[in-house]
Design a protein around this motif. Structure first.
Motif, short mmCIF file in Angstrom:
data_model
loop_
_atom_site.label_atom_id
_atom_site.label_comp_id
_atom_site.label_asym_id
_atom_site.label_seq_id
_atom_site.Cartn_x
_atom_site.Cartn_y
_atom_site.Cartn_z
N TRP A 121 39.17 51.12 31.85
CA TRP A 121 39.02 49.66 31.78
C TRP A 121 40.04 48.96 32.67
CZ3 TRP A 121 35.35 46.75 29.17
CH2 TRP A 121 34.51 47.47 28.28
N VAL A 122 39.61 47.87 33.29
CA VAL A 122 40.53 47.01 34.02
C VAL A 122 40.44 45.61 33.43
CG1 VAL A 122 38.77 46.66 35.81
CG2 VAL A 122 41.07 45.99 36.29
N LEU A 123 41.57 44.95 33.30
CA LEU A 123 41.58 43.56 32.81
C LEU A 123 41.90 42.64 33.99
CD1 LEU A 123 42.88 42.16 29.50
CD2 LEU A 123 43.65 41.08 31.62
N VAL A 124 40.99 41.71 34.26
CA VAL A 124 41.16 40.79 35.38
C VAL A 124 41.32 39.37 34.85
CG1 VAL A 124 40.16 39.90 37.53
CG2 VAL A 124 39.63 42.23 36.80
N LEU A 158 33.33 50.25 41.86
CA LEU A 158 34.01 51.55 41.85
C LEU A 158 33.82 52.28 40.51
CD1 LEU A 158 37.38 50.52 43.56
CD2 LEU A 158 35.62 52.00 44.51
N GLY A 159 33.08 51.63 39.60
CA GLY A 159 32.74 52.28 38.34
C GLY A 159 33.67 51.97 37.18
N LEU A 160 34.58 51.02 37.36
CA LEU A 160 35.48 50.68 36.24
C LEU A 160 34.80 49.67 35.32
CD1 LEU A 160 37.63 51.55 38.62
CD2 LEU A 160 39.25 50.55 37.03
N ASN A 161 35.08 49.80 34.03
CA ASN A 161 34.63 48.79 33.06
C ASN A 161 35.57 47.60 33.15
OD1 ASN A 161 32.71 50.65 32.09
ND2 ASN A 161 34.24 51.57 30.75
N LEU A 204 28.63 36.56 35.08
CA LEU A 204 29.23 37.65 35.86
C LEU A 204 29.10 38.96 35.10
CD1 LEU A 204 30.89 38.65 38.31
CD2 LEU A 204 32.96 37.98 37.08
N SER A 205 29.32 38.90 33.80
CA SER A 205 29.23 40.09 32.96
C SER A 205 27.83 40.71 33.07
CB SER A 205 29.55 39.69 31.52
OG SER A 205 29.03 40.59 30.62
N THR A 206 26.80 39.87 32.99
CA THR A 206 25.42 40.36 33.10
C THR A 206 25.19 40.98 34.48
OG1 THR A 206 24.79 38.54 31.66
CG2 THR A 206 23.00 39.64 32.85
N GLU A 207 25.68 40.29 35.50
CA GLU A 207 25.50 40.78 36.88
C GLU A 207 26.15 42.17 37.07
OE1 GLU A 207 26.94 38.09 40.00
OE2 GLU A 207 27.20 39.84 41.33
N LEU A 208 27.38 42.32 36.58
CA LEU A 208 28.10 43.58 36.78
C LEU A 208 27.44 44.74 36.02
CD1 LEU A 208 31.85 42.40 36.59
CD2 LEU A 208 30.39 42.65 38.60
N LYS A 209 26.96 44.44 34.81
CA LYS A 209 26.30 45.48 34.00
C LYS A 209 25.02 45.93 34.68
CE LYS A 209 27.28 43.47 29.68
NZ LYS A 209 26.96 43.09 28.37
N GLU A 216 30.49 48.86 31.69
CA GLU A 216 30.62 48.04 30.48
C GLU A 216 31.51 46.85 30.81
OE1 GLU A 216 31.62 50.06 26.73
OE2 GLU A 216 31.34 51.90 27.88
N THR A 217 31.28 45.75 30.13
CA THR A 217 32.11 44.56 30.37
C THR A 217 32.47 43.91 29.04
OG1 THR A 217 30.24 43.09 30.53
CG2 THR A 217 31.01 44.02 32.60
N LYS A 218 33.52 43.12 29.08
CA LYS A 218 33.90 42.34 27.90
C LYS A 218 34.36 40.96 28.37
CE LYS A 218 35.87 42.87 23.51
NZ LYS A 218 35.80 43.81 22.44
N VAL A 219 33.80 39.92 27.80
CA VAL A 219 34.20 38.56 28.17
C VAL A 219 35.26 38.07 27.19
CG1 VAL A 219 33.40 36.17 28.24
CG2 VAL A 219 32.02 37.98 29.29
N VAL A 220 36.39 37.63 27.73
CA VAL A 220 37.45 37.10 26.86
C VAL A 220 37.82 35.70 27.35
CG1 VAL A 220 39.77 37.44 25.93
CG2 VAL A 220 38.37 39.43 26.50
#
Ligand code: NAP
Length: 267
Positions: free
Chosen positions: A14-17, A35-38, A52-57, A63-67
């Motif tokens: 996972w990466v947090l941006v 690059l395949g990171l969640n 953006l979450s929908t687009e990336l998935k 996997e994505t998480k919106v915070v």
């Protein structure tokens, strides 16, 4: 870039941006998902993050998480901590930030303090929390979005330039502290970049670089360099700053900001 094939192993899963809703943060989220990171997407504007979450998935199968979090708030870390407790964050992109333009003493103090909180306090807290977890795991990475103005005082951007210097020096110090435990730290120092930054700061854009190019330079430099200055023009600017007396570069940069200032921003 064959090295990037190992990115997921070294800096995943996972990466947090922070600041993923626009500009440089958005470009980080897209390139890292490719690059395949969640991706954990952090910012205030929920609609943008959800889209953006929908687009990336869909596009990259990650996997994505919106915070949704306001990083200027004293208690922002509670939101981040509870959202990420069960996730292994191997890469932190400390990117959210903004600037103001105008005479410091005439600008609204609350906005200057908010800038200090978003640009410095939040990256400090996030680097402390996730840096410790990475150190324990003996792997990971942290990127700070600093700026070429980190290298000089900038009249009319006095507080902003000071916050970016803070990010640069914190990153460089941590790069030394964490190097031997397998955690790579990088300060990204762009010049004008295509983003919403200028609109928020109340300035015009001068020769902006694409956010994609800036981010590609950072990802290429992570683990190899401590400071990345994207583009020859920005590199030359920093070199000139270093060669001049500090008062000269402050004068020159002050004149540049005066020339691109849309109006005196005394919000
Ligand atoms: N663009 C440039 O020319 C340039 C040059 C050098 C360095 N930088 C640095 O690059 C970084 C990214 O900026 P950008 O250029 O991509 O500008 P941008 O397009 O305006 O993006 C700024 C990001 O920060 C987020 N943000 C701002 N205040 C926030 C808060 N209180 N809480 C949470 N998130 C917040 C915004 O999201 P929400 O509004 O949705 O919260 C947005 O996603 C900044 O640190 C900036 O200092 C930019």
């Amino acid at each position: 870039m064959p090295r990037l094939k190992h990115f997921k192993k070294k800096y995943g899963p996972w990466v947090l941006v922070t600041g993923a809703s626009s500009g440089i943060g958005l470009a980080f989220a897209k390139q890292l998902a490719a690059l395949g990171l969640n991706i954990i997407l952090v910012a205030r504007r929920k609609k943008r993050l959800s889209a953006l979450s929908t687009e990336l998935k869909t596009k990259h199968g990650v996997e994505t998480k919106v915070v949704c979090a306001d990083l200027s708030r004293d208690d922002f870390m509670n939101v981040i901590q509870s959202a990420t407790e069960a996730l292994e964050v191997g890469l932190l992109i400390n990117n959210a930030g903004f600037g103001t333009t105008g005479h410091f003493v005439e600008n609204e103090l609350s906005r200057e303090i908010k800038m200090l909180h978003v640009n410095c306090r939040a990256p400090l807290i996030l680097a402390h929390y996730f840096g410790k977890l990475m150190k324990d795991r003996k792997k990971g990475g942290i990127i700070f979005s600093s700026s070429i103005v980190a290298f000089t005082a900038v009249p009319l951007w006095s507080n902003y330039a000071a916050t970016k210097s803070y990010d640069l020096l914190l990153a460089e110090g941590l790069a030394s502290e964490l190097k031997d435990v397998g955690v790579d730290v990088l300060a990204l120092c762009p010049g004008t970049t295509e983003a919403e930054f200028q609109e928020t700061a109340g300035t015009k854009k001068i020769m902006p670089m694409s956010a994609d190019i800036v981010v590609a330079a950072a990802l290429k430099g992570l683990g190899r360099k401590r400071v990345v200055i994207p583009g020859w023009f920005n590199t030359l600017n920093v070199l000139l700053i270093k060669l001049q007396p500090r008062s000269w570069s402050a004068k020159i940069f002050g004149a540049v900001i005066r020339s691109i200032q849309k109006k005196v921003d005394n919000r």
